[in-house]
Design an enzyme around this catalytic site. Structure first.
Site, PDB file in Angstrom:
ATOM      1  N   HIS A 115       0.944  -1.255  -0.041  1.00 17.03           N
ATOM      2  CA  HIS A 115      -0.172   0.014  -0.070  1.00 17.03           C
ATOM      3  C   HIS A 115       0.962   1.210   0.144  1.00 17.03           C
ATOM      4  CE1 HIS A 115      -3.867  -1.846   1.797  1.00 17.03           C
ATOM      5  NE2 HIS A 115      -3.326  -2.803   0.939  1.00 17.03           N
TER       6      HIS A 115
ATOM      7  N   GLU B  78       1.147   3.560   2.045  1.00 17.81           N
ATOM      8  CA  GLU B  78       1.654   4.178   3.223  1.00 17.81           C
ATOM      9  C   GLU B  78       2.792   3.235   3.886  1.00 17.81           C
ATOM     10  OE1 GLU B  78      -2.571   5.342   3.385  1.00 17.81           O
ATOM     11  OE2 GLU B  78      -1.541   3.647   2.669  1.00 17.81           O
TER      12      GLU B  78
END
Length: 199
Positions: free
Chosen positions: A78, A80
């Site tokens: 992802h 992040e």
């Protein structure tokens, strides 16, 4: 693969109204969120999901990352988690603690864990995950309540239970983020495949 029906995409665009901006966000937050949305569009252009994240310290971007789950074939990548995985190799804990993480969409539980362990103390997100989920749900055929996916756990609740020192702001400029999601999800290959199975 066949595309999703255009009328469903039109319904999604028309039905999901952006939430108001978090009043605690300032002009600097808006500037960096605009960049996060640019990166989210770039992520789509590179063949991935429409998510991005960036780190800001003392008013300057020090690191950026796009979602790469399709191009890396790694579901943990992802925006992040990818950003934090790289940034923790480059910056010391004190630097990370002084940063704000900007996420184009509200981080999931996995990403919240990475944020917590990195020691980042301020997070600003653009589009609410529940709003993004509404966009996706409107593209799918009607389903009974028992078959509907659960409502995403909000980032504020995650940090309230695990690391209350983390300050969370958002949504911010959500209309722009919803437009990105509304443009992307009708063409997502996994969503298309699921739709084809249901026909």
């Amino acid at each position: 693969m066949p595309s999703l029906p255009k009328d469903r995409a039109t319904v999604a665009v028309a039905a999901v109204e952006a939430l108001p901006d978090d009043p605690a966000c300032d002009a600097g937050d808006r500037r960096f969120m605009a960049r996060a949305y640019e990166l989210a569009r770039s992520s789509v252009a590179h063949g991935n999901h429409p998510f991005s994240a960036l780190l800001v310290k003392d008013g300057k971007i020090i690191f950026e990352y796009e979602n790469t789950i399709y191009t890396t074939h790694d579901l943990t990548q992802h925006a992040e988690t990818g950003l934090i995985g790289k940034a923790t190799q480059k910056f010391d804990p004190a630097t990370l603690a002084a940063c704000t993480l900007y996420a184009s969409t509200e981080p999931c539980i996995m990403c919240c864990g990475a944020i917590r362990w990195a020691g980042i103390r301020r997070v600003v997100y653009g589009t609410t995950s529940s709003q993004m989920s509404r966009v996706i749900a409107l593209l799918l055929p009607p389903a009974p309540p028992s078959a509907r996916p659960p409502v995403p756990l909000e980032i504020r609740e995650v940090f309230a239970r695990t690391e209350p020192a983390v300050k969370v702001l958002g949504p911010l400029m959500e209309a722009e983020g919803l437009a990105i999601h509304e443009s992307y999800w009708p063409h997502d290959p996994v969503l298309q495949a699921n739709m084809a199975k249901q026909k």
